[in-house]
Design a protein around this motif. Structure first.
Motif, PDB file in Angstrom:
ATOM      1  N   GLU A  44      -3.770   6.652  -8.661  1.00  0.00           N
ATOM      2  CA  GLU A  44      -2.621   7.731  -8.802  1.00  0.00           C
ATOM      3  C   GLU A  44      -1.579   7.165  -7.851  1.00  0.00           C
ATOM      4  N   VAL A  45      -0.606   6.839  -8.524  1.00  0.00           N
ATOM      5  CA  VAL A  45       0.665   6.491  -8.033  1.00  0.00           C
ATOM      6  C   VAL A  45       1.633   7.501  -7.941  1.00  0.00           C
ATOM      7  N   ILE A  46       2.027   7.795  -6.538  1.00  0.00           N
ATOM      8  CA  ILE A  46       2.769   9.219  -6.406  1.00  0.00           C
ATOM      9  C   ILE A  46       3.946   8.850  -5.823  1.00  0.00           C
ATOM     10  N   ALA A  47       5.333   9.124  -6.224  1.00  0.00           N
ATOM     11  CA  ALA A  47       6.611   8.969  -5.818  1.00  0.00           C
ATOM     12  C   ALA A  47       7.137  10.362  -5.328  1.00  0.00           C
ATOM     13  N   ARG A  48       7.761  10.362  -3.945  1.00  0.00           N
ATOM     14  CA  ARG A  48       8.271  11.594  -3.509  1.00  0.00           C
ATOM     15  C   ARG A  48       9.781  11.335  -3.070  1.00  0.00           C
ATOM     16  N   ASN A  49      10.512  12.231  -3.442  1.00  0.00           N
ATOM     17  CA  ASN A  49      11.811  12.335  -3.084  1.00  0.00           C
ATOM     18  C   ASN A  49      12.064  13.472  -2.148  1.00  0.00           C
ATOM     19  N   VAL A  50      11.399  14.714  -2.275  1.00  0.00           N
ATOM     20  CA  VAL A  50      11.303  15.719  -1.417  1.00  0.00           C
ATOM     21  C   VAL A  50      10.084  16.115  -1.151  1.00  0.00           C
ATOM     22  N   ALA A  51       9.998  16.641   0.267  1.00  0.00           N
ATOM     23  CA  ALA A  51       8.541  16.788   0.738  1.00  0.00           C
ATOM     24  C   ALA A  51       7.866  18.167   0.070  1.00  0.00           C
ATOM     25  N   ALA A  52       6.905  18.047  -0.339  1.00  0.00           N
ATOM     26  CA  ALA A  52       6.174  19.398  -0.879  1.00  0.00           C
ATOM     27  C   ALA A  52       4.572  19.113  -1.177  1.00  0.00           C
ATOM     28  N   GLY A  53       3.795  20.310  -1.166  1.00  0.00           N
ATOM     29  CA  GLY A  53       2.441  19.763  -1.586  1.00  0.00           C
ATOM     30  C   GLY A  53       1.685  19.233  -0.403  1.00  0.00           C
ATOM     31  N   SER A  54       0.780  18.231  -0.696  1.00  0.00           N
ATOM     32  CA  SER A  54      -0.052  17.851   0.204  1.00  0.00           C
ATOM     33  C   SER A  54       0.554  17.073   1.339  1.00  0.00           C
ATOM     34  N   VAL A 101       9.339   7.612  -0.650  1.00  0.00           N
ATOM     35  CA  VAL A 101       8.219   7.092  -0.653  1.00  0.00           C
ATOM     36  C   VAL A 101       7.100   7.135  -1.686  1.00  0.00           C
ATOM     37  N   ILE A 102       6.436   5.958  -1.705  1.00  0.00           N
ATOM     38  CA  ILE A 102       5.286   5.897  -2.783  1.00  0.00           C
ATOM     39  C   ILE A 102       4.044   5.950  -2.053  1.00  0.00           C
ATOM     40  N   VAL A 103       2.985   6.789  -2.339  1.00  0.00           N
ATOM     41  CA  VAL A 103       1.730   6.932  -1.678  1.00  0.00           C
ATOM     42  C   VAL A 103       0.747   6.793  -2.979  1.00  0.00           C
ATOM     43  N   THR A 104      -0.491   6.331  -2.723  1.00  0.00           N
ATOM     44  CA  THR A 104      -1.508   6.105  -3.612  1.00  0.00           C
ATOM     45  C   THR A 104      -2.720   6.791  -3.301  1.00  0.00           C
ATOM     46  N   ASP A 105      -3.355   7.364  -4.289  1.00  0.00           N
ATOM     47  CA  ASP A 105      -4.713   7.960  -4.229  1.00  0.00           C
ATOM     48  C   ASP A 105      -5.639   7.095  -5.211  1.00  0.00           C
ATOM     49  N   TYR A 106      -6.952   6.785  -4.828  1.00  0.00           N
ATOM     50  CA  TYR A 106      -7.849   6.230  -5.646  1.00  0.00           C
ATOM     51  C   TYR A 106      -8.483   7.192  -6.391  1.00  0.00           C
ATOM     52  N   PRO A 111      -9.605  10.038  -2.934  1.00  0.00           N
ATOM     53  CA  PRO A 111      -9.032   9.839  -1.610  1.00  0.00           C
ATOM     54  C   PRO A 111      -7.921   8.833  -1.282  1.00  0.00           C
ATOM     55  N   SER A 112      -6.846   9.095  -0.399  1.00  0.00           N
ATOM     56  CA  SER A 112      -5.633   8.117  -0.255  1.00  0.00           C
ATOM     57  C   SER A 112      -6.086   6.781   0.194  1.00  0.00           C
ATOM     58  N   ILE A 113      -5.606   5.730  -0.524  1.00  0.00           N
ATOM     59  CA  ILE A 113      -5.943   4.310  -0.394  1.00  0.00           C
ATOM     60  C   ILE A 113      -4.542   3.579   0.156  1.00  0.00           C
ATOM     61  N   ASN A 114      -4.626   2.672   1.028  1.00  0.00           N
ATOM     62  CA  ASN A 114      -3.441   1.875   1.172  1.00  0.00           C
ATOM     63  C   ASN A 114      -3.540   0.547   0.596  1.00  0.00           C
ATOM     64  N   ASP A 115      -2.322  -0.313   0.657  1.00  0.00           N
ATOM     65  CA  ASP A 115      -2.213  -1.424  -0.078  1.00  0.00           C
ATOM     66  C   ASP A 115      -3.462  -2.522   0.290  1.00  0.00           C
ATOM     67  N   ASP A 116      -3.743  -2.734   1.539  1.00  0.00           N
ATOM     68  CA  ASP A 116      -4.893  -3.598   1.839  1.00  0.00           C
ATOM     69  C   ASP A 116      -6.021  -3.255   1.034  1.00  0.00           C
ATOM     70  N   LEU A 117      -6.385  -1.934   1.061  1.00  0.00           N
ATOM     71  CA  LEU A 117      -7.641  -1.358   0.236  1.00  0.00           C
ATOM     72  C   LEU A 117      -7.656  -1.671  -1.094  1.00  0.00           C
ATOM     73  N   ILE A 118      -6.514  -1.562  -1.727  1.00  0.00           N
ATOM     74  CA  ILE A 118      -6.047  -1.668  -2.969  1.00  0.00           C
ATOM     75  C   ILE A 118      -6.413  -3.203  -3.428  1.00  0.00           C
ATOM     76  N   ILE A 119      -5.824  -4.209  -2.627  1.00  0.00           N
ATOM     77  CA  ILE A 119      -6.051  -5.482  -2.752  1.00  0.00           C
ATOM     78  C   ILE A 119      -7.632  -5.930  -2.480  1.00  0.00           C
ATOM     79  N   ALA A 120      -8.037  -5.532  -1.352  1.00  0.00           N
ATOM     80  CA  ALA A 120      -9.548  -5.639  -0.923  1.00  0.00           C
ATOM     81  C   ALA A 120     -10.617  -5.368  -2.251  1.00  0.00           C
ATOM     82  N   LEU A 121     -10.369  -4.148  -2.822  1.00  0.00           N
ATOM     83  CA  LEU A 121     -11.299  -3.550  -4.013  1.00  0.00           C
ATOM     84  C   LEU A 121     -10.918  -4.343  -5.230  1.00  0.00           C
TER      85      LEU A 121
END
Ligand code: ATP
Ligand code: TYD
Length: 236
Positions: free
Chosen positions: A90-100, A117-122, A130-140
């Motif tokens: 789940e690729v999430i883009a945020r322009n304003v802080a809200a929610g999680s 900012v862009i954040v990603t969840d597995y 769970p949230s996942i980072n770039d290294d994990l996305i590549i490693a997996l």
């Protein structure tokens, strides 16, 4: 091929095979859920609103050079799409802080996030997405470093296109979640872009016009969703 074979029934959409190879039928149901299924209801007409907004934005993004799975609408709640091999993010883009992000980090609700900012969840319900980072996305092996760069750039481009459109329609695009999948060598935007998957605030009044109305009992959900449809159509 077996037409109408149910491939997947999610929380808000059902995905069927069609009798055309490589094409799927996505039905936007009237179910609405929040808090990982902890709150559930049926709102007659909600599926059609989300289908209409999703179709509108898939066409808008295609016109602006973003490959998407959208082929055509079949009826008001049913979309014919290209079958993708989904990337479980789940690729999430945020322009304003809200929610999680406000719960997890020292942002205040409504604080601008510029640059976005862009954040990603597995995407895995069993593990609670769970949230996942770039290294994990590549490693997996979910994405190569080049594909990860492409997903990130495409998400930022989609954010700019949607944000500019919504600003003209009198709506602030706070954040949104998208999903990508592969069609051959092409990474395409899949799933949906709707009031269930974006946070939208009325620029004049600050009111929520998205699933937060349902999550937090902020008023009439269908009329909020209907206002987004009206504003989008007026703008177009
Ligand atoms: P969530 O609500 O957490 O996103 P869900 O699985 O309950 O998850 P639904 O929207 O109800 O979500 O179900 C739609 C499913 O279809 C999702 O799993 C999504 O990844 C998948 N999907 C979307 N577009 C395509 C496509 N073009 N090809 C194959 N699968 C797709
Ligand atoms: P986020 O603030 O991470 O989660 P929550 O909505 O539970 O507070 O959500 C950011 C945006 O992404 C918001 O517009 C809702 C959307 N989203 C989804 O559509 N599905 C999801 O599973 C998640 C986590 C977010």
């Amino acid at each position: 091929m077996d037409d109408d074979q149910l491939l997947y029934e999610g929380k808000a959409k059902s995905v069927f095979r069609t009798n055309v190879a490589g094409e799927l039928r996505v039905v936007f149901r009237d179910d609405i859920t929040a808090f990982n299924g902890g709150k559930k209801d049926i709102l007659a007409g909600k599926g059609a609103y989300n289908a209409r907004v999703s179709a509108f934005f898939f066409e808008y993004l295609e016109k602006n050079g973003i490959p998407t799975h959208f082929i055509r609408m079949e009826d008001e709640r049913t979309m014919i799409v290209r079958e993708l091999t989904m990337i479980p993010l789940e690729v999430i883009a945020r322009n304003v802080a809200a929610g999680s992000i406000v719960k997890k980090f020292p942002f205040t609700e409504g604080q601008r996030i510029d640059p976005p900012v862009i954040v990603t969840d597995y995407k895995d319900d069993e593990h609670g997405d769970p949230s996942i980072n770039d290294d994990l996305i590549i490693a997996l092996g979910f994405l190569s470093p080049d594909d990860l760069r492409e997903v990130r750039e495409t998400t930022l481009k989609i954010n700019t296109l949607l944000k500019d459109f919504f600003t003209k329609a009198g709506i602030e695009l706070v954040d949104f979640k998208i999903e990508f999948g592969r069609s051959g060598d092409t990474i395409c935007l899949g799933d949906e872009i709707s009031m269930d998957s974006m946070r939208l605030w009325d620029l004049a009044t600050g009111e929520s016009l998205d699933k937060d109305v349902y999550r937090f009992g902020k008023g009439d959900v269908l009329s909020a969703y209907g206002r987004v449809v009206d504003k989008i159509l007026q703008e177009n």
